[in-house]
Design an enzyme around this catalytic site. Sequence first.
Site, PDB file in Angstrom:
ATOM      1  N   GLU A 295     -10.112  91.918  10.312  1.00  0.00           N
ATOM      2  CA  GLU A 295     -11.179  90.913  10.378  1.00  0.00           C
ATOM      3  C   GLU A 295     -10.597  89.494  10.420  1.00  0.00           C
ATOM      4  OE1 GLU A 295     -14.387  91.928   7.823  1.00  0.00           O
ATOM      5  OE2 GLU A 295     -15.464  90.046   8.152  1.00  0.00           O
TER       6      GLU A 295
ATOM      7  N   LYS B 131     -24.623 102.891   1.892  1.00  0.00           N
ATOM      8  CA  LYS B 131     -23.422 103.554   2.404  1.00  0.00           C
ATOM      9  C   LYS B 131     -23.728 104.983   2.840  1.00  0.00           C
ATOM     10  CE  LYS B 131     -20.256 100.354   1.945  1.00  0.00           C
ATOM     11  NZ  LYS B 131     -19.520  99.858   3.114  1.00  0.00           N
TER      12      LYS B 131
ATOM     13  N   GLU C 170     -24.962 104.440   6.213  1.00  0.00           N
ATOM     14  CA  GLU C 170     -23.868 104.037   7.103  1.00  0.00           C
ATOM     15  C   GLU C 170     -23.020 105.237   7.533  1.00  0.00           C
ATOM     16  OE1 GLU C 170     -20.559 101.932   5.310  1.00  0.00           O
ATOM     17  OE2 GLU C 170     -20.540 100.491   6.947  1.00  0.00           O
TER      18      GLU C 170
ATOM     19  N   GLU D 192     -22.579 106.653  15.458  1.00  0.00           N
ATOM     20  CA  GLU D 192     -21.335 106.176  16.072  1.00  0.00           C
ATOM     21  C   GLU D 192     -20.129 106.307  15.130  1.00  0.00           C
ATOM     22  OE1 GLU D 192     -23.969 104.428  15.312  1.00  0.00           O
ATOM     23  OE2 GLU D 192     -23.496 102.427  14.515  1.00  0.00           O
TER      24      GLU D 192
ATOM     25  N   CYS E  55     -21.242  93.798  -4.301  1.00  0.00           N
ATOM     26  CA  CYS E  55     -21.254  95.254  -4.555  1.00  0.00           C
ATOM     27  C   CYS E  55     -21.344  95.593  -6.036  1.00  0.00           C
ATOM     28  CB  CYS E  55     -20.019  95.897  -3.973  1.00  0.00           C
ATOM     29  SG  CYS E  55     -19.734  95.452  -2.261  1.00  0.00           S
TER      30      CYS E  55
END
Lengths: 589, 169
Positions: A278, A363, A366, A371, A519
């Site tokens: 990133e 999550k 996710e 994908e 988180c």
Amino acid sequence: MTTVYINKQPVEVKEGSTILEAAAKAGIKIPTLCHVENQIPKGACRVCMVDVEGAKSMVASCTTPCSEGMKITTNSRNVREARKFVVELLISEHCGECKTCVRNEDCELQTLARELGVFDIDYEGETLVSYIDDSTPALVRDSGKCIKCRRCMTVCNEIQGVGSLFAQGRGFESRIGPAFDQELEGVTCVQCGQCAAVCPVGAITEKEHIDYVWEAIEDPSKFVVVQTAPAIRAALGECFGYEPGTLVTGKMVSALRLLGFDRVFDTNFTADLTIMEEGTELLVRLKEALVDKKQVALPQFTSCSPGWIKYAEYFYPEFLDNISTCKSPQQMFGAVAKTFYAKKAGVDPKDIVVVSVMPCTAKKFEAQRPEMNDSGYQDVDFVLTTRELGRMIKQSGIDFKTLKDDVMDSPMGSGSGAADIFANTGGVMEAAVRTAYEIVTGNELPLENLHVQPVIGLEGVKKASLKIEGCKPEWSFLEGVELKVGVAHGLGNARKIIEAMRGGEEFHFIEIMTCPGGCIGGGGQPRFTTDEVRMKRIEAIYREDEGKQLRKSHENPEVKQIYEEFLEKPISHLSHKLLHTSYIERNQN
Amino acid sequence: MTEPKTKSVSCSCDQVHEDELYERLKIIVQSQRTVPGALIPVLQTAQNLFGYLPEKALRIVSKELKLPYSEVAGVVGFYSYFSTTPKGKHTIRVCMGTACYVRGGQDVLKALMKELEIGVGGTTDDRKFSLEVGRCFGACGLAPVVMVDDETFQRVKPSKVSEILNQFE
């Protein structure tokens, strides 16, 4: 300042404070089932009733402001009977078996009933209809258990600005949910689970993966690896009676081994990998914008938080190009576990089961995104919340407090301090800045203790700017540039920072975390998360960071190793395939 | 579902007219955007325009007022005034005032619900009838009273409701 008398004891409070706040200040407990910290009180549950001298009837302490000289009684027969009556009525329509409820012994209604001496319900009548909405990958709602306190509605609307849940209908027929009794899957729910985190009863919970995980562990043909997110180590202890902010990293590793996982790895490893990818991505974008004068989407947004991703897909599709293409650390882990590690360990990737322990419910969503199978298999198979891991440890009879400290396995078990701080708001930003600054200048970030102080803490939107000086020749285009960064946590704050950006405020890099506090305040964390608890967990995370020799992602030897042996370099062809992703626009309907 | 015989705003032959109504609604809602507490008046306006609150109208209200759709639906569901089902050609109102009630209004209502296969607030599939209750029509001497549109039926017996309904096309 206003002085009131609670149970004859004088209490001085700020003007405009409610009776509930005044009582809390005086150390007097008034129960409430609907109040959400820092939010406008709703007065929905009616268990915070108190007597006020001269008032026509009892008042709800959460909605009643203090006035000078007010005489309040919180503990009279009258008050106790009224509270008991309210709880009896709530239980009389409650449809659910306490004994087998996932919230048994962790239920605020049950606890309050016990405290108030409710042992018998005399009201026979209709109970609620239990309708189960398990349409989403992350959350399960049970209308039968809902007490209509509206906490979920408050967090969904006022804190997160998502607006999936609202009171529908009226009277006995009323229920909290999406418009016209739709299921969550059909609306703009981002699966953050903040509703599940504040629900006082068992009406909203995470969708459990515990049984699937046991099944995988017990299957001899499966090689089950577990990864734990940075935020777990500062909160798991709360499931076993430790004070919030107690670090239990070593015990957690021991417990995971005892549960039977074949390898215990760390999501921190891929958090460091995320920073490499990133951070490089940001520098590439800046170069394209400043040197090549290309139209590049800036600022770059972080992409670790799956609730934020889904939120942007619904509400800000025009900014999807601004979101870093990096997968979250959880998903990077799954992708390299079933490729890099499979090869190294000589295990067929089809036999590898990747389990994550996350502070998060989103999550679970996710991991199931279609994908997310770049390894050729579903990259992450099952996701346990911190609470679920706590339950698994209890199910297996492990005495957590007596466990010895253990360490994670290699080569995906090492994480820098920069990875630890992914757990809290401002952390990903600081981690990225620590590495990017050093890549560009060759020097360590010139800030005390490597902390970007303005982005630390619980303020909703935080900003910082950093002048880049002493660039290496290849980065000379950044010489003297003021790097402007922004940080928002809680999706309502994400909206604020995006609107500021639309209004012309300039940023290069923005970190967004779905949950308040980041988180460590995730929807899957042990209940109950208040700002005080958030701060304690954050302090613990910074302690973990500062206690390490290794505090920068690019210095993580295992990260260096994976680039040398497998990925070559950040944003290489292979890392692009395995570690990066794309986003889709979602219909708001 | 049988086609409605009457001209209704949701009928395809009136498509242009309907689109115009949505456009008009959009403009009205946009003008109310900054008004605090605009939701309920806007919903009233929408219901007046369409005769009920179709989903498309509620979506426009939600989008233009920047309010979550769940909140708009919550308000619509709370007030019995609002209806999300189209009204029938004829509105039947059964009086549930004290006098009518004690003289069997409830039984008349039940008979109508059974005959029409709808509940209070509902509309028959053929959009012929909508069923509502009222609180005293000021005709207590004739209890129990049922009104169909502007026509009043007095001393109604449950066994006679189909006879009444048959009078309406």
